[in-house]
Scaffold this active site. Structure first.
Site, PDB file in Angstrom:
ATOM      1  N   GLU A  23     -17.898  18.459   2.497  1.00  0.00           N
ATOM      2  CA  GLU A  23     -17.112  19.200   1.509  1.00  0.00           C
ATOM      3  C   GLU A  23     -17.686  19.036   0.102  1.00  0.00           C
ATOM      4  O   GLU A  23     -17.741  20.001  -0.674  1.00  0.00           O
ATOM      5  CB  GLU A  23     -15.659  18.741   1.575  1.00  0.00           C
ATOM      6  CG  GLU A  23     -14.976  19.191   2.865  1.00  0.00           C
ATOM      7  CD  GLU A  23     -13.583  18.625   3.076  1.00  0.00           C
ATOM      8  OE1 GLU A  23     -12.888  19.112   3.987  1.00  0.00           O
ATOM      9  OE2 GLU A  23     -13.196  17.710   2.326  1.00  0.00           O
ATOM     10  N   ALA A  29      -5.799  10.613   7.671  1.00  0.00           N
ATOM     11  CA  ALA A  29      -4.403  10.623   7.228  1.00  0.00           C
ATOM     12  C   ALA A  29      -3.403  10.852   8.366  1.00  0.00           C
ATOM     13  O   ALA A  29      -2.380  10.153   8.420  1.00  0.00           O
ATOM     14  CB  ALA A  29      -4.218  11.682   6.140  1.00  0.00           C
ATOM     15  N   VAL A  88      -1.874  -7.664  -4.946  1.00  0.00           N
ATOM     16  CA  VAL A  88      -1.674  -8.710  -3.945  1.00  0.00           C
ATOM     17  C   VAL A  88      -2.877  -9.647  -3.956  1.00  0.00           C
ATOM     18  O   VAL A  88      -4.017  -9.218  -3.817  1.00  0.00           O
ATOM     19  CB  VAL A  88      -1.466  -8.107  -2.550  1.00  0.00           C
ATOM     20  CG1 VAL A  88      -1.430  -9.205  -1.484  1.00  0.00           C
ATOM     21  CG2 VAL A  88      -0.188  -7.293  -2.511  1.00  0.00           C
ATOM     22  N   ASP A  93      -5.860   3.027   7.983  1.00  0.00           N
ATOM     23  CA  ASP A  93      -7.301   2.749   7.997  1.00  0.00           C
ATOM     24  C   ASP A  93      -7.630   1.279   8.175  1.00  0.00           C
ATOM     25  O   ASP A  93      -8.688   0.929   8.702  1.00  0.00           O
ATOM     26  CB  ASP A  93      -7.936   3.226   6.687  1.00  0.00           C
ATOM     27  CG  ASP A  93      -7.944   4.736   6.548  1.00  0.00           C
ATOM     28  OD1 ASP A  93      -7.367   5.415   7.410  1.00  0.00           O
ATOM     29  OD2 ASP A  93      -8.531   5.232   5.566  1.00  0.00           O
ATOM     30  N   GLY A  98      -0.262   4.400   0.392  1.00  0.00           N
ATOM     31  CA  GLY A  98      -1.011   5.516   0.951  1.00  0.00           C
ATOM     32  C   GLY A  98      -0.173   6.288   1.953  1.00  0.00           C
ATOM     33  O   GLY A  98       1.052   6.153   2.021  1.00  0.00           O
ATOM     34  N   PHE A  99      -0.841   7.075   2.789  1.00  0.00           N
ATOM     35  CA  PHE A  99      -0.135   7.921   3.746  1.00  0.00           C
ATOM     36  C   PHE A  99       0.716   7.103   4.715  1.00  0.00           C
ATOM     37  O   PHE A  99       1.863   7.431   4.987  1.00  0.00           O
ATOM     38  CB  PHE A  99      -1.136   8.780   4.531  1.00  0.00           C
ATOM     39  CG  PHE A  99      -1.822   9.820   3.704  1.00  0.00           C
ATOM     40  CD1 PHE A  99      -1.152  10.970   3.311  1.00  0.00           C
ATOM     41  CD2 PHE A  99      -3.138   9.660   3.313  1.00  0.00           C
ATOM     42  CE1 PHE A  99      -1.779  11.936   2.544  1.00  0.00           C
ATOM     43  CE2 PHE A  99      -3.778  10.620   2.542  1.00  0.00           C
ATOM     44  CZ  PHE A  99      -3.103  11.762   2.158  1.00  0.00           C
ATOM     45  N   GLY A 100       0.155   6.015   5.241  1.00  0.00           N
ATOM     46  CA  GLY A 100       0.874   5.204   6.209  1.00  0.00           C
ATOM     47  C   GLY A 100       2.060   4.486   5.605  1.00  0.00           C
ATOM     48  O   GLY A 100       3.164   4.482   6.173  1.00  0.00           O
ATOM     49  N   GLY A 116       0.806  -1.217   0.000  1.00  0.00           N
ATOM     50  CA  GLY A 116       0.000   0.000   0.000  1.00  0.00           C
ATOM     51  C   GLY A 116       0.835   1.261   0.000  1.00  0.00           C
ATOM     52  O   GLY A 116       1.657   1.466   0.895  1.00  0.00           O
TER      53      GLY A 116
END
Length: 438
Positions: free
Chosen positions: A180, A327, A89, A310, A23-25, A21
């Site tokens: 938003e 995030a 994966v 997440d 993403g942010f992590g 992944g």
């Protein structure tokens, strides 16, 4: 087939850390391990990192899609212990310390699952079929095409019932994304519709926001929730609180408060669920399809498999439902795990993860936002400027920062945008076919 370890410059072997992944992590972890004596392999089905907080602006045509994506390899150009493969994966095989992927079998010494989350339709297949999610760039582009195509059709249709449905937009979910998105649609209604679509006016377009809880932005303070609701109602958004969608057949949306809405546009922002790879036992998957971990993000029952962001849930007395799926939490967990992995490799004691909540921001359109920053609370123009500054600084890549800043400035003064392009036509069946092929 990838080898378990690789040779360093001195001829020794180093443990391999595989991260699933980008993403942010996942990015935060890889960056934290920059100087560690490990080899990092990051896997993702895309070759870019997505800045998800701005996807709604892609969906309504405020900014270009490329500006919220950044090549993963570019982020790590100077990091010698890092490599990347674009891969899907298929299954984790803990008994052999391997991962089955569409590019072959990959070995690991330490595995980190940072797969993030996906849209949660709560098992309602009808809603999943017809409603529009927005968790990645392709989905945001689908939504942009749907909105613009429906406006074009509304201009020429002679069926007034169909025109009503085409011009009615329902956002489901009153969290930051839903608020938003509703604010952006309301802004489009007031500032752009009559200007660009001659023959349509703001009185033809309706925006609804449906939220199951009794207030919007339930994770923020009550004053912030109240301000967000006022900003939206001032923009003529019709809000239903304590209401849940029961069904949607592509034309009629039924809500449990007794309302039925004719609409061709249902935008789903009502929940997420963790993206758990195959091979993780069901007994360690908790509420929200999140993988239960201990206080150093180690998956329950394993010594060398970890989960962050997440998809992870650190279950303690203080956090019975895990940490929020935002995030900052993913970034902090990635950085903390990087430190703990170095401790584990050296045989040193680890440190339990401590989340530092730096606050929450949400924008509701032009000059309107709310911010909860610890004991500080802001609303209106200052919160809006703060929201913009935080998001600009968080973007990956100097070019993306510059492109989005310039786009925002031009859009602000023109009260319009040049990104409302139907690059590819959209229909629900194509979206579902693409999903089933993944």
């Amino acid at each position: 087939m990838f080898t378990v370890t690789s040779e360093d410059k001195n001829g020794g072997s180093r443990p391999r850390v595989v991260i699933i992944g980008g993403g942010f992590g996942g990015l935060a972890l890889a960056q934290k391990l920059k100087k560690a004596q490990v080899d990092i392999l990051l896997l993702d089905k895309h070759n870019y990192h997505t800045f998800q907080p701005l996807l709604y602006q892609v969906a309504i045509g405020s900014i270009a899609a490329d500006s919220v994506g950044f090549p993963i390899r570019r982020i790590f150009t100077k990091q010698e212990n890092f490599s990347f493969n674009m891969a899907e994966v298929q299954k984790i095989n803990p008994e052999s310390n391997t991962i089955s992927t569409d590019i072959g079998t990959i070995h690991y010494d330490y595995l980190v699952i940072a797969t993030g989350s996906n849209t949660n339709f709560f098992g309602n297949q009808q809603i999943e079929h017809f409603a529009m999610p927005m968790k990645n760039i392709p989905e945001a582009l689908n939504l942009r095409s749907l909105i613009l195509q429906n406006l074009e059709t509304a201009l020429v249709t002679t069926d007034m019932r169909e025109k009503f449905a085409l011009m009615t937009f329902v956002v489901v979910g009153g969290g930051p994304t839903g608020v938003e998105l509703s604010g952006a649609l309301a802004e489009m209604r007031h500032l752009i519709l009559g200007k660009d679509y001659h023959g349509l006016s703001k009185y033809d377009m309706r925006v609804y926001l449906v939220e199951g809880k009794d207030r919007l932005l339930a994770g923020m303070t009550e004053p912030a929730s109240a301000a967000a609701k006022k900003f939206l109602t001032d923009g003529d958004v019709i809000i239903y609180n304590s209401a849940h969608v029961q069904s949607y057949d592509g034309f009629y949306l039924t809500i449990d408060n007794g309302k039925t809405i004719k609409t061709r546009n249902v935008l789903w922002a009502a929940g997420v669920k963790g993206e758990v790879p195959d091979g993780i036992p069901a007994d360690v998957v908790v509420r929200g399809s999140r993988i239960q971990t201990d206080e150093i993000n180690r998956v329950k029952g394993y010594q060398n498999i970890f989960a962050i962001g997440d998809v992870a849930a650190i279950i303690t007395d203080a956090t019975p439902n895990g940490h929020p799926g935002v995030a900052p939490a993913a970034i902090q967990q990635g950085q903390w795990l990087g430190k703990n992995l170095m401790h584990l490799i050296k045989g040193e004691p680890t440190e339990p993860f401590i989340y530092k909540d730096k606050g929450t921001l949400a924008t509701i359109g032009r000059n309107k936002a709310v911010a909860d920053l610890g004991k500080l609370h802001f609303q209106g123009l200052f919160a809006w400027l703060l929201w913009g500054g935080v998001h600009l600084m968080s973007l990956a890549g100097f070019s993306n920062k510059g492109i989005i800043f310039i786009s925002w400035v031009i859009n602000y003064f023109n009260k319009n945008s040049d990104n409302r392009l139907v690059v590819r036509s959209f229909n629900t069946e194509t979206r579902l076919a693409n999903q089933s092929s993944k």
